[in-house]
Motif scaffolding. Structure first.
Motif, PDB file in Angstrom:
ATOM      1  N   GLU A   1     -45.264  22.099 -54.181  1.00 27.10           N
ATOM      2  CA  GLU A   1     -45.143  20.962 -55.102  1.00 27.10           C
ATOM      3  C   GLU A   1     -46.473  20.088 -53.856  1.00 27.10           C
ATOM      4  N   GLY A   2     -46.718  20.844 -52.385  1.00 30.13           N
ATOM      5  CA  GLY A   2     -47.599  20.704 -51.719  1.00 30.13           C
ATOM      6  C   GLY A   2     -48.931  21.468 -51.922  1.00 30.13           C
ATOM      7  N   ASP A   3     -48.973  22.261 -52.617  1.00 32.17           N
ATOM      8  CA  ASP A   3     -50.465  23.069 -53.376  1.00 32.17           C
ATOM      9  C   ASP A   3     -50.818  21.591 -54.446  1.00 32.17           C
ATOM     10  N   THR A   4     -49.632  21.499 -55.330  1.00 30.03           N
ATOM     11  CA  THR A   4     -50.307  20.637 -56.486  1.00 30.03           C
ATOM     12  C   THR A   4     -50.762  19.631 -56.294  1.00 30.03           C
TER      13      THR A   4
ATOM     14  N   SER B   1     -65.742  35.777 -62.748  1.00 24.95           N
ATOM     15  CA  SER B   1     -65.806  34.419 -61.520  1.00 24.95           C
ATOM     16  C   SER B   1     -65.540  33.386 -62.415  1.00 24.95           C
ATOM     17  N   LEU B   2     -65.524  32.886 -63.091  1.00 24.41           N
ATOM     18  CA  LEU B   2     -65.335  32.169 -64.186  1.00 24.41           C
ATOM     19  C   LEU B   2     -63.931  31.586 -63.667  1.00 24.41           C
ATOM     20  N   GLN B   3     -62.786  33.164 -64.742  1.00 24.45           N
ATOM     21  CA  GLN B   3     -61.459  33.113 -64.739  1.00 24.45           C
ATOM     22  C   GLN B   3     -60.463  33.023 -63.370  1.00 24.45           C
ATOM     23  N   GLU B   4     -61.620  33.372 -62.804  1.00 26.59           N
ATOM     24  CA  GLU B   4     -61.170  33.681 -61.314  1.00 26.59           C
ATOM     25  C   GLU B   4     -60.923  32.053 -60.420  1.00 26.59           C
ATOM     26  N   ASP B   5     -61.687  31.427 -60.691  1.00 33.69           N
ATOM     27  CA  ASP B   5     -61.338  29.709 -60.571  1.00 33.69           C
ATOM     28  C   ASP B   5     -60.660  28.961 -61.647  1.00 33.69           C
ATOM     29  N   LEU B   6     -60.336  29.601 -62.539  1.00 32.57           N
ATOM     30  CA  LEU B   6     -60.137  28.563 -62.593  1.00 32.57           C
ATOM     31  C   LEU B   6     -58.627  29.355 -63.015  1.00 32.57           C
ATOM     32  N   ALA B   7     -58.099  30.507 -62.549  1.00 31.89           N
ATOM     33  CA  ALA B   7     -56.834  30.703 -62.647  1.00 31.89           C
ATOM     34  C   ALA B   7     -56.755  30.402 -60.834  1.00 31.89           C
ATOM     35  N   LEU B   8     -57.591  30.241 -60.067  1.00 29.71           N
ATOM     36  CA  LEU B   8     -56.782  29.482 -58.584  1.00 29.71           C
ATOM     37  C   LEU B   8     -56.093  28.010 -58.448  1.00 29.71           C
ATOM     38  N   ARG B   9     -57.384  27.308 -59.398  1.00 35.03           N
ATOM     39  CA  ARG B   9     -57.715  26.017 -59.494  1.00 35.03           C
ATOM     40  C   ARG B   9     -56.276  25.537 -60.140  1.00 35.03           C
TER      41      ARG B   9
ATOM     42  N   LEU C   1     -65.835  21.508 -63.804  1.00 35.62           N
ATOM     43  CA  LEU C   1     -65.115  22.198 -63.743  1.00 35.62           C
ATOM     44  C   LEU C   1     -63.421  21.092 -63.298  1.00 35.62           C
ATOM     45  N   LEU C   2     -64.289  20.021 -62.768  1.00 37.10           N
ATOM     46  CA  LEU C   2     -63.013  19.081 -63.524  1.00 37.10           C
ATOM     47  C   LEU C   2     -62.620  18.403 -64.397  1.00 37.10           C
ATOM     48  N   ALA C   3     -63.807  18.308 -64.768  1.00 33.94           N
ATOM     49  CA  ALA C   3     -63.922  17.902 -66.732  1.00 33.94           C
ATOM     50  C   ALA C   3     -63.289  19.282 -67.696  1.00 33.94           C
ATOM     51  N   LEU C   4     -63.267  20.756 -67.133  1.00 28.21           N
ATOM     52  CA  LEU C   4     -62.345  21.007 -68.016  1.00 28.21           C
ATOM     53  C   LEU C   4     -61.068  21.484 -67.092  1.00 28.21           C
ATOM     54  N   ASP C   5     -60.508  20.292 -65.971  1.00 26.21           N
ATOM     55  CA  ASP C   5     -58.951  19.963 -65.907  1.00 26.21           C
ATOM     56  C   ASP C   5     -58.694  19.294 -66.080  1.00 26.21           C
ATOM     57  N   GLY C   6     -59.350  18.316 -66.772  1.00 22.00           N
ATOM     58  CA  GLY C   6     -59.348  16.708 -68.113  1.00 22.00           C
ATOM     59  C   GLY C   6     -59.224  17.810 -69.283  1.00 22.00           C
TER      60      GLY C   6
END
Length: 701
Positions: A337-340, A375-383, A413-418
């Motif tokens: 929960e804290g991580d999220t 690198s892109l897949q790793e960034d998305l997995a962490l996010r 990346l923020l837009a992809l999260d959205g």
């Protein structure tokens, strides 16, 4: 307007020379003015032509010749002609006059000289005429002192009555389609009283002021019945601008009164010319005031935008402080929960900072770079890991291929999260999310497969805009979200051309206003002519036609409606009179705005038209879809009946000849057709599934 006049016995005849070339002779088909039955006149005898404002005459090789004031006229142009010149074509004698012939200058007069010339002719009473001049200048000063431009017409009429000692008068305006309308009445007149139409038509056509002390005997108006209600005498002066009469002053005296004089006519003529200048000045002043008001409104809007921007910056700054305090409170929590919470607080802080820097010209634009797929897949997995763990969703990702995409960075990346996170929030605990990679020419496909049925992505407007500006597109079908990533800058999708706002107007003052409206509606402005250009043309969202800036608004509308690119385009007519709207709508106009509209009214009217257009397009799309479904049902029924007979016969033949391979192949084809019929049935029953860009499909599986 020049005239040719002649006598036949005791009957006078007159012919107005309205063309720049007038052929004279005996042949009625080959001549503009003919006198059949005269043997001394050649079929084509002579010609009058106009050059640089003067009229000339030349002989056309006639048998009996042509004379001007008793002198022979050759084949070369002879002239210029002067008022009162006499032409002889054989036995036909004609008189050339610059105005209507036969006027005595007292009872009937027109084309009088300047006021000073008329006073000079009446030099026996100089003191009295000096008093008349004083009255004229006094009336002009009172006219110039009129503050309200709307009352200038009444002031002009009242001063004209005072100058000429007329009993009553009317100020009339010329209507664009034709005819006249009473604007002001003074003296003993009422607005129900109208000047004779023949008088107004004459002064407008001849461009001259006229005097008539015996209207029923006036040779200029052959239809005496039109003047039966005329007074003892009248004056009429047109108000001219650019060679055309736009208004007129009509003054009367009662029968039995003192007749008007040439000096009265010259006074009214001089005063009406001054009135035209005053009216023009008033229009210019009114236009200057309107421009000042528009400039003031623009300054007010700019100030309001600045205040709104400052208020927004203050609110965003306050939000940053609140976000930082919340981040400090959750920093010690090490559970999912804290991580999220930390992830979303960081995202919120980045979005707030993006809003604060949106209008700062010092903020550098995001630069593109090549980013490896790993690198892109790793960034998305962490996010996304903390959110997936919190929701209890399993993450499964195939190894990415060797390759790179063109990545603009910044807020991408923020837009992809959205785009992705609203879909993740719909999943139930225990669901699975699978990531696979694909490739198309010029781009990689990041495919995210969801294990449960979802409604489809619905990213916020900011995320959609950033993805679009970064060259990233996406599509959704059968629980699969495919994000299309360009391999390099050359593979970036072309920016679609903005729809256009077409403007048909000769008034350059409207271009600035419509440019601002077009920019507010994310359109480009394209000035057009009264005649549409040949196809093909780019897409026009609207077409605006200026009724005052086009010679014939209705003809312009019809011409554009016939053009294939404007057959269904909404057409807005601006600066039109309310009485003209039925004809404009009948010609094909969608809506109209009267003169005096502002920026807000125009912008709102175009938004309403766009809404109506979208509703009509949706209705047409729904109608086409329903027709398609009905057609699918009809095809299924029509094909299914004969197919059942074929299937039965093939089955019977297979029982009789079980080893015949061709019958088995026919059976396979029958089964295939039956499968297609099942697809047609699904077309009738399956609802549509929409995309975020507004398009929709029939989902068959």
């Amino acid at each position: 307007m020049p005239y040719l006049s002649w006598m036949e016995g005791s009957q006078p005849f007159r012919h107005a020379v309205v063309e720049d070339l007038c052929v004279l002779g005996r042949d009625p088909l080959g001549c503009g003015l003919s006198r059949p039955g005269q043997g001394t006149v050649s079929p084509v005898h002579a010609v009058l032509s106009k050059t640089e404002g003067a009229w000339w005459v030349k002989d056309l090789g006639s048998i009996s010749g042509t004379t001007l004031n008793g002198h022979a006229v050759g084949s070369a142009p002879e002239g210029p002609l002067r008022d009162g010149d006499e032409l002889a074509l054989g036995s036909w004698r004609l008189t050339f006059t610059h105005g209507f012939p036969g006027l005595d200058g007292t009872t009937f007069a027109e084309h009088v000289g300047d006021l000073f010339d008329e006073i000079r002719l009446q030099s026996d009473r100089p003191a009295w005429y000096l008093a008349e001049l004083k009255q004229l200048y006094g009336a002009t000063e009172r006219l110039l002192g009129e503050a309200d431009s709307n009352t200038l017409g009444r002031a002009l009429l009242e001063e004209s009555l005072r100058l000429t000692s007329a009993d009553r008068g009317l100020f009339v305006a010329r209507l664009e389609p034709g005819g006249w309308r009473v604007i002001h009445a003074a003296g003993e007149a009422t607005e129900e009283l109208a000047p004779p139409a023949s008088v107004l038509a004459y002064v407008a056509r001849e461009c001259t002021s006229i005097l008539s002390n015996q209207p029923l005997a006036d040779p200029r108006f052959e239809e005496a019945s039109a003047l039966e209600d005329s007074p003892g005498c009248f004056l009429c002066a047109p108000l001219m601008e650019e060679g055309q009469a736009f208004s007129a002053l009509y003054l009367e005296r009662q029968p039995g009164g003192i007749p008007f004089t040439r000096l009265d006519l010259a006074t009214l003529q001089a005063f009406s010319r001054r009135g035209v200048l005053v009216l023009r000045q008033a229009r210019l002043q009114r236009k200057a005031v309107e421009q000042a008001e528009q400039q003031g409104e623009l300054l007010r809007l700019r100030k309001q935008i600045q205040q709104d921007s400052e208020c927004r910056d203050e609110l965003l700054a306050a939000m940053v402080g609140s976000v930082r305090r919340i981040q400090s409170w959750v920093r010690e929590q090490q559970d999912p929960e804290g991580d999220t919470l930390r992830f979303h607080l960081e995202r919120l802080a980045a979005l707030v900072e993006e809003g604060r820097c949106q209008d700062d010209p010092r903020t550098p634009a995001a630069t593109g770079q090549s980013l490896g797929l790993a690198s892109l897949q790793e960034d998305l997995a962490l996010r996304w890991r903390s959110l997936l763990d919190l929701r209890g969703i399993r993450w499964k990702a195939d190894p990415p291929p060797q390759g790179a995409v063109w990545w603009l960075g910044g807020s991408l990346l923020l837009a992809l999260d959205g785009l992705v996170e609203p879909l993740v929030m719909q999943l139930s605990p225990g669901a699975e999310l699978t990531v696979r990679w694909g490739h198309e020419p010029g781009r990689y496909l990041l495919g995210i497969q969801f294990s449960a049925g979802l409604q489809g992505p619905s990213p916020d407007g900011w995320s959609q805009r950033v993805l679009k500006e970064s060259g990233i597109r996406w599509r959704w079908a059968d629980r699969l979200l495919e994000v299309l990533l360009p391999e390099g800058p050359e593979a970036m999708p072309d920016e679609p051309m903005r729809p256009l706002l077409g403007l048909v107007s000769e008034d350059l003052g409207l271009v600035g206003l419509f440019q601002a409206v077009a920019e507010a509606g994310d359109m480009g402005l394209l000035p057009l002519e009264s005649e549409p250009p040949p196809p093909p043309l780019p897409i026009h969202r609207f077409l605006v036609i200026d009724a005052k800036g086009t010679p014939d608004a209705e003809a312009t509308i019809r011409a554009y409606r016939r053009h294939p690119a404007f057959a269904t385009t909404p057409i807005l007519v601006v600066r039109c009179a309310e009485g003209d709207t039925p004809g404009l709508i009948e010609a094909g106009a969608t809506d109209w705005l009267a003169d005096g509209f502002g920026w807000e009214a125009l912008h709102q009217r175009l938004r309403v038209l766009q809404g109506h257009t979208e509703l009509r397009q949706r209705a047409l799309a729904a109608e086409r879809l329903e027709s398609f479904r009905q057609m699918a049902g009809t095809l299924k029924h029509e094909i299914n009946n004969p197919l059942a007979v074929i299937s039965m016969q093939v089955e019977m033949l297979q029982r009789k000849y079980p080893e015949e391979a061709k019958l088995a192949k026919i059976g396979e084809m029958v089964d295939r057709i039956q499968g297609l019929l099942q697809v047609l049935q699904k077309m009738r029953e399956t609802p549509t599934e929409g995309y975020a860009d507004g398009s929709s499909i029939l989902k068959l599986g």
